[in-house]
Design a protein around this motif. Sequence first.
Motif, PDB file in Angstrom:
ATOM      1  N   ASP A 243       0.824  -1.214   0.000  1.00 26.57           N
ATOM      2  CA  ASP A 243       0.000   0.000   0.000  1.00 26.57           C
ATOM      3  C   ASP A 243       0.859   1.265   0.000  1.00 26.57           C
ATOM      4  N   ASP A 244       2.151   1.101  -0.235  1.00 24.98           N
ATOM      5  CA  ASP A 244       3.080   2.230  -0.150  1.00 24.98           C
ATOM      6  C   ASP A 244       3.021   2.848   1.250  1.00 24.98           C
ATOM      7  N   TYR A 245       2.874   1.975   2.269  1.00 25.43           N
ATOM      8  CA  TYR A 245       2.881   2.358   3.679  1.00 25.43           C
ATOM      9  C   TYR A 245       1.830   3.434   3.999  1.00 25.43           C
ATOM     10  N   ASP A 246       0.607   3.214   3.527  1.00 32.19           N
ATOM     11  CA  ASP A 246      -0.494   4.147   3.768  1.00 32.19           C
ATOM     12  C   ASP A 246      -0.813   4.212   5.263  1.00 32.19           C
ATOM     13  N   LEU A 247      -0.726   5.397   5.854  1.00 40.13           N
ATOM     14  CA  LEU A 247      -0.870   5.579   7.298  1.00 40.13           C
ATOM     15  C   LEU A 247      -2.292   5.299   7.765  1.00 40.13           C
ATOM     16  N   GLU A 248      -3.267   5.729   6.996  1.00 42.96           N
ATOM     17  CA  GLU A 248      -4.672   5.537   7.389  1.00 42.96           C
ATOM     18  C   GLU A 248      -5.015   4.047   7.490  1.00 42.96           C
ATOM     19  N   THR A 249      -4.555   3.281   6.501  1.00 42.82           N
ATOM     20  CA  THR A 249      -4.817   1.842   6.507  1.00 42.82           C
ATOM     21  C   THR A 249      -4.112   1.166   7.673  1.00 42.82           C
ATOM     22  N   ARG A 250      -2.870   1.547   7.920  1.00 41.15           N
ATOM     23  CA  ARG A 250      -2.106   0.921   9.001  1.00 41.15           C
ATOM     24  C   ARG A 250      -2.699   1.234  10.368  1.00 41.15           C
ATOM     25  N   THR A 251      -3.171   2.462  10.574  1.00 41.60           N
ATOM     26  CA  THR A 251      -3.765   2.826  11.859  1.00 41.60           C
ATOM     27  C   THR A 251      -5.014   2.000  12.138  1.00 41.60           C
ATOM     28  N   LEU A 252      -5.868   1.870  11.131  1.00 42.17           N
ATOM     29  CA  LEU A 252      -7.083   1.080  11.299  1.00 42.17           C
ATOM     30  C   LEU A 252      -6.744  -0.403  11.483  1.00 42.17           C
ATOM     31  N   ALA A 253      -5.719  -0.865  10.766  1.00 42.40           N
ATOM     32  CA  ALA A 253      -5.286  -2.260  10.914  1.00 42.40           C
ATOM     33  C   ALA A 253      -4.765  -2.522  12.321  1.00 42.40           C
ATOM     34  N   LYS A 254      -4.082  -1.549  12.920  1.00 40.38           N
ATOM     35  CA  LYS A 254      -3.589  -1.712  14.295  1.00 40.38           C
ATOM     36  C   LYS A 254      -4.755  -1.852  15.276  1.00 40.38           C
ATOM     37  N   TYR A 255      -5.833  -1.132  15.021  1.00 39.21           N
ATOM     38  CA  TYR A 255      -7.024  -1.279  15.863  1.00 39.21           C
ATOM     39  C   TYR A 255      -7.571  -2.697  15.771  1.00 39.21           C
ATOM     40  N   PHE A 256      -7.686  -3.218  14.553  1.00 37.68           N
ATOM     41  CA  PHE A 256      -8.186  -4.581  14.380  1.00 37.68           C
ATOM     42  C   PHE A 256      -7.240  -5.601  15.020  1.00 37.68           C
ATOM     43  N   LEU A 257      -5.942  -5.327  14.964  1.00 38.52           N
ATOM     44  CA  LEU A 257      -4.982  -6.234  15.597  1.00 38.52           C
ATOM     45  C   LEU A 257      -5.176  -6.284  17.109  1.00 38.52           C
TER      46      LEU A 257
END
Length: 349
Positions: A243-257
């Motif tokens: 995702d080219d290190y997309d911050l929005e996606t990673r933040t939401l993914a951390k919540y799911f983790l």
Amino acid sequence: QQGSQAHFDRAVSVLPSNAAPNEQYYEEDDDDYYYEDGYTTGRSFAFHGDSTGVTTVLAPRLSDNILNELERARLHVEATRTAEDVEDEQWDTSMVAEYGDEIFGYMKKLEQKLMPNPRYMEQQQEIQWSMRAVLIDWVVQVHQRFSLLPETLFLTVNYIDRFLSCKIVSLAKLQLVGATALFVAAKYEEVNCPTIQEIIYMVDGGYSVDELLKAERFMLSMLQFELGWPGPMSFLRRISKADDYDLETRTLAKYFLEITIMDERMVGCAPSYTAAAAHCMARMMLGKGDWSLPHAHFSGYTYVQISVLLQVILECCENPRKHHSAVFDKYADKRYKRASTYVETQMLR
């Protein structure tokens, strides 16, 4: 501190116990403290009532079609790499791209070796999965108060589950297990870790310094000093490359983790597996496209493999304030882009 400790005490006090009369565990004399024999008196749930339930173990399917798809994903990524991509990898020393495949291959072997027993609650006498959920909820709150790294939280949960996999623990000692695991994980991951006095303060003086140090030595012996479990954050960073290190996606993914650590169904899931599912769920909820071939390559999982885990994560989001209240409150903050309230809104829609 008083709020989180009171919440833990109140939540545990209303939960039913499995303890038989006059039975004590985790209360051995000093002379016998470091010997494992006799502590893991594994007793099937059938012998003391089906009060803990049988754990559902979620694992990725593997077939010839899936292996072919993963190979196709690898060839696609290699064929579509541009000269700029190669140059970026050479300059990005933190990702050590030239060793990336070997590093993550080793990490996937290590995650299997240091996996807790997903059915360990069947041999516990006094505690249940609901009590583990209360403990992890308290750990999340303490972790946030100390502003520790995400890796420390996941490592703490791994230590707790691995310790409970090989040691029967009384309800009175359950919080000591959580505090000790957090203390050890912080020493492993953090530059500035909490002091032992701060840990004692967070348990409201329920344990002494000597008790915590004694528990630390015992936990290290039970874990056989194997502390280098590769948590999901490393795998999430690798997947984010697609995702080219997309911050929005990673933040939401951390919540799911962080949701996954609250649910007993994910105790037996490899961190690479939960990281792939969390990232995929984040993309789907943000409307950022399907699980592409690059995602399959960098994660090592196809959409078919993670679809079962996606369903479980979705179920966890149906009643977030009850299922993972501490994680929900944490991610309602603007520092985390209010990820939890965003997911709640999307679920209502």
